[in-house]
Write a protein that holds these residues in place. Structure first.
Motif, PDB file in Angstrom:
ATOM      1  N   PHE A 131       0.805  -1.283   0.035  1.00  0.00           N
ATOM      2  CA  PHE A 131       0.094  -0.049   0.027  1.00  0.00           C
ATOM      3  C   PHE A 131       0.672   1.294  -0.021  1.00  0.00           C
ATOM      4  N   TYR A 132       1.955   1.258   0.677  1.00  0.00           N
ATOM      5  CA  TYR A 132       2.829   2.558   0.787  1.00  0.00           C
ATOM      6  C   TYR A 132       3.351   2.762  -0.623  1.00  0.00           C
ATOM      7  N   GLU A 133       3.754   1.666  -1.374  1.00  0.00           N
ATOM      8  CA  GLU A 133       4.190   1.977  -2.771  1.00  0.00           C
ATOM      9  C   GLU A 133       2.987   2.197  -3.739  1.00  0.00           C
ATOM     10  N   ILE A 134       1.926   1.960  -3.480  1.00  0.00           N
ATOM     11  CA  ILE A 134       0.723   2.711  -4.294  1.00  0.00           C
ATOM     12  C   ILE A 134       0.544   4.322  -4.182  1.00  0.00           C
ATOM     13  N   GLU A 135       0.789   4.734  -2.710  1.00  0.00           N
ATOM     14  CA  GLU A 135       0.826   5.985  -2.485  1.00  0.00           C
ATOM     15  C   GLU A 135       1.985   6.608  -3.224  1.00  0.00           C
ATOM     16  N   LEU A 136       3.289   6.118  -2.900  1.00  0.00           N
ATOM     17  CA  LEU A 136       4.189   6.796  -3.441  1.00  0.00           C
ATOM     18  C   LEU A 136       4.062   6.873  -5.052  1.00  0.00           C
ATOM     19  N   LEU A 137       3.826   6.004  -5.759  1.00  0.00           N
ATOM     20  CA  LEU A 137       3.519   6.034  -7.133  1.00  0.00           C
ATOM     21  C   LEU A 137       2.578   6.948  -7.594  1.00  0.00           C
ATOM     22  N   GLU A 138       1.547   7.091  -6.925  1.00  0.00           N
ATOM     23  CA  GLU A 138       0.618   8.250  -7.103  1.00  0.00           C
ATOM     24  C   GLU A 138       1.175   9.721  -6.872  1.00  0.00           C
ATOM     25  N   LYS A 139       1.947   9.952  -5.859  1.00  0.00           N
ATOM     26  CA  LYS A 139       2.722  11.118  -5.956  1.00  0.00           C
ATOM     27  C   LYS A 139       3.601  11.316  -6.963  1.00  0.00           C
ATOM     28  N   ILE A 140       4.210  10.415  -7.274  1.00  0.00           N
ATOM     29  CA  ILE A 140       5.558  10.524  -8.237  1.00  0.00           C
ATOM     30  C   ILE A 140       4.711  10.818  -9.711  1.00  0.00           C
ATOM     31  N   CYS A 141       3.827  10.000  -9.978  1.00  0.00           N
ATOM     32  CA  CYS A 141       3.073  10.273 -11.206  1.00  0.00           C
ATOM     33  C   CYS A 141       2.439  11.601 -11.207  1.00  0.00           C
ATOM     34  N   GLU A 142       1.862  11.968 -10.187  1.00  0.00           N
ATOM     35  CA  GLU A 142       1.201  13.206 -10.371  1.00  0.00           C
ATOM     36  C   GLU A 142       2.239  14.498 -10.422  1.00  0.00           C
ATOM     37  N   ALA A 143       3.495  14.278  -9.932  1.00  0.00           N
ATOM     38  CA  ALA A 143       4.592  15.345  -9.926  1.00  0.00           C
ATOM     39  C   ALA A 143       5.127  15.156 -11.176  1.00  0.00           C
ATOM     40  N   GLN A 144       5.130  13.973 -11.922  1.00  0.00           N
ATOM     41  CA  GLN A 144       5.755  14.080 -13.379  1.00  0.00           C
ATOM     42  C   GLN A 144       4.678  14.245 -14.421  1.00  0.00           C
ATOM     43  N   GLN A 145       3.379  14.119 -13.919  1.00  0.00           N
ATOM     44  CA  GLN A 145       2.204  14.430 -14.713  1.00  0.00           C
ATOM     45  C   GLN A 145       2.338  13.329 -15.868  1.00  0.00           C
ATOM     46  N   ARG A 146       2.646  11.915 -15.394  1.00  0.00           N
ATOM     47  CA  ARG A 146       2.762  10.726 -16.134  1.00  0.00           C
ATOM     48  C   ARG A 146       1.890   9.674 -15.638  1.00  0.00           C
ATOM     49  N   THR A 147       1.514   8.737 -16.392  1.00  0.00           N
ATOM     50  CA  THR A 147       0.842   7.570 -15.971  1.00  0.00           C
ATOM     51  C   THR A 147       1.730   6.503 -16.016  1.00  0.00           C
ATOM     52  N   VAL A 148       1.512   5.284 -15.331  1.00  0.00           N
ATOM     53  CA  VAL A 148       2.267   4.334 -15.460  1.00  0.00           C
ATOM     54  C   VAL A 148       1.392   3.049 -15.365  1.00  0.00           C
ATOM     55  N   LYS A 149       2.057   2.148 -16.177  1.00  0.00           N
ATOM     56  CA  LYS A 149       1.203   0.532 -15.986  1.00  0.00           C
ATOM     57  C   LYS A 149       1.907  -0.089 -14.973  1.00  0.00           C
ATOM     58  N   VAL A 150       0.708  -0.822 -14.092  1.00  0.00           N
ATOM     59  CA  VAL A 150       1.319  -1.638 -12.964  1.00  0.00           C
ATOM     60  C   VAL A 150       0.560  -3.034 -13.051  1.00  0.00           C
ATOM     61  N   SER A 151       0.981  -3.736 -12.391  1.00  0.00           N
ATOM     62  CA  SER A 151       0.464  -5.337 -11.922  1.00  0.00           C
ATOM     63  C   SER A 151       0.588  -5.286 -10.465  1.00  0.00           C
ATOM     64  N   LEU A 152      -0.439  -6.244 -10.069  1.00  0.00           N
ATOM     65  CA  LEU A 152      -0.667  -6.253  -8.722  1.00  0.00           C
ATOM     66  C   LEU A 152       0.174  -7.388  -8.224  1.00  0.00           C
ATOM     67  N   ARG A 153       1.129  -7.578  -7.306  1.00  0.00           N
ATOM     68  CA  ARG A 153       1.583  -8.720  -6.834  1.00  0.00           C
ATOM     69  C   ARG A 153       0.754  -9.307  -5.729  1.00  0.00           C
ATOM     70  N   VAL A 154       0.687 -10.555  -5.794  1.00  0.00           N
ATOM     71  CA  VAL A 154      -0.268 -11.185  -5.063  1.00  0.00           C
ATOM     72  C   VAL A 154       0.526 -12.314  -4.198  1.00  0.00           C
ATOM     73  N   ALA A 155       0.474 -12.584  -3.021  1.00  0.00           N
ATOM     74  CA  ALA A 155       0.901 -13.695  -2.259  1.00  0.00           C
ATOM     75  C   ALA A 155      -0.072 -14.667  -2.329  1.00  0.00           C
TER      76      ALA A 155
END
Ligand SMILES: Cc1ncc(COP(=O)(O)O)c(C=O)c1O
Ligand SMILES: N[C@@H](CCCC[NH3+])C(=O)O
Length: 430
Positions: A131-155
């Motif tokens: 969850f921490y990484e989701i938050e980080l990614l949101e902030k970074i993408c917003e700052a860079q005004q870019r979108t990114v493709k992600v996949s969800l790592r499941v245990a």
């Protein structure tokens, strides 16, 4: 010994058609020699399994098994992608000519700087771990005004049959979102509402050096089940199902792994059957082999130095490398096989323990193996050292890391130089 990577048909050991004694004489020892043809053959065999099944796929090499510019170039030429787990691997992969779109970024604690770099480079996919990484990614993408493709790592809650240090599919793994407790679903919901993160699929990797196919099949079935449920509940259409790597290889005679194509075919069959049962349109299947692409292709050459016999107790044969170039025996109790390079047919006359030169009693490369009589200056080869050997090497005791050569069709090429004393002092501030 792997038939693909080393040849036993000659009396003297060959790697990729090059005489091992010649390699040792030219480059010195310890030396790691790869049979490049064997790596290409493994890639081809994975490919053929997918092509036979007629499904869309991607092979993503797990760089952590062995990473060098030459290796990345080989992958780029073969049209294979790679996964990276650090800014360092990302940097090397890009320098090695892998297109950003073919790179996936893994890890349970990627730093803000690493994520920002990956996004600005236009990375193909970030495998979101927590969850921490989701938050980080949101902030970074917003700052860079870019979108990114992600996949969800499941245990997926599957205990793989392997050493506990390299099992990653169980619920208490440090990697990924736990499936059974609902955390993975919660993460998906968050991602589906994201403005910047485009969730393209799901990922699981149950562990490494696994021989039993059942764990892979259980994981695959569980992933299909969850995709079907998430499709119904959230209209989530995964484009990708990444089933990770972990296919076991042969280190010693007792190891009898399936061939890569057999692993993949069995997994594909499960995936196809489960998808059909659940009326799910099969997404593209990605796999992330590391060890199985490079492990058996690598051989480490050492020179014998001192020997010691403790009467009635044991024989030690000491070589000029050890835990600095191969930490796996000390870390996992991993077993290897050793051969006398000058004469593969010579009869064994002793049971010897092959030790390294490091100041640790745990610096044992091979325990109690039958071996011909050896003397100082003989070259010993330890096979199947191509994965997690160089990549986990250290310069403990200020021994330099060994050089690496790529051998193919009788030709050899230095791809990584031996680490010198000066290299080891290069970071010192005087
Ligand atoms: C996420 C992930 N993918 C792929 C691999 C590669 O595993 P292996 O080298 O066993 O194929 C690993 C290492 O275990 C991993 O952690
Ligand atoms: N380093 C491990 C495998 C890597 C595990 C990565 N998740 C080994 O040598 O077997």
């Amino acid at each position: 010994m792997s038939k693909e990577s080393t040849s036993k048909t000659e009396e003297q050991l060959q790697v990729g058609g090059v005489n091992a004694l010649k390699l040792a004489a030219n480059y010195g020892t310890p030396l790691i020699a790869y049979d490049v043809g064997a790596i290409k053959q493994q890639i081809q065999s994975f490919r053929e399994a997918f092509i036979r099944a007629g499904i869309k796929y991607r092979i993503v090499y797990a760089s952590k098994a062995f990473s060098s510019l030459a290796m990345y170039r080989l992958l780029a030429n073969e049209g294979v992608g790679c996964d990276v787990v650090s800014g360092g691997e990302l940097y090397a992969a890009l320098r090695g000519g892998i297109s950003p779109a073919m790179i996936e970024f893994h890890g349970n604690n990627k730093t803000p700087a690493e994520l920002a770099e990956a996004i600005s480079q236009g990375i193909g996919c970030i495998v979101v771990d927590n969850f921490y990484e989701i938050e980080l990614l949101e902030k970074i993408c917003e700052a860079q005004q870019r979108t990114v493709k992600v996949s969800l790592r499941v245990a997926p809650g599957i205990e793989a049959e392997t050493h506990q240090y390299i099992a990653t599919g169980q619920s208490n793994s440090k990697f990924g979102f736990d499936l059974d407790s609902g955390q993975a679903e919660q993460a998906l919901k968050q991602l589906l509402h994201s403005k910047y993160l485009q969730v393209i699929g799901v990922h699981c990797h149950i562990g490494s050096q696994i021989f039993a196919i059942a764990g892979f099949q259980m994981a695959a079935a569980k992933m299909i089940d969850v995709l079907q449920r998430w499709q119904e509940k959230y209209a989530f259409e995964a484009q990708i199902l990444n089933l990770g790597g972990g296919f076991g290889i042969k280190y010693i005679t007792a190891d009898q792994p399936l061939k890569p194509a057999e692993f993949v075919s069995a997994i594909i069959t499960t995936v196809q059957q489960e998808a059909q049962k659940k009326h799910l349109q099969l997404p593209e299947i990605w796999i992330e082999p590391g060890r199985s692409l490079v492990g058996e292709a690598g051989t480490t050459l050492y020179t014998v130095g001192s020997t010691k016999t403790v009467p009635g107790i044991c024989n030690f044969v000491a070589v000029d490398g050890g835990m600095g170039d191969n930490i796996r025996p000390a870390l996992y109790g991993a077993q290897y096989s050793a051969y006398l390079a000058k004469n593969l047919q010579e009869k064994a006359t002793q049971v010897a323990t092959i030790v390294g030169k490091y100041c640790e009693s745990g610096d044992v490369l091979v325990k109690q193996q039958k071996l011909p009589a050896v003397q100082a200056g003989d070259v010993l080869a330890i096979t199947s050292t191509g994965a997690y050997g160089y990549s986990m090497a250290s310069n403990y005791n200020r021994n330099g890391r060994p050089p690496v050569v790529f051998c193919e069709s009788g030709h050899d090429k230095l791809v990584l130089k031996r680490e010198t004393y000066a290299d080891m002092l290069s970071l010192e501030v005087d």
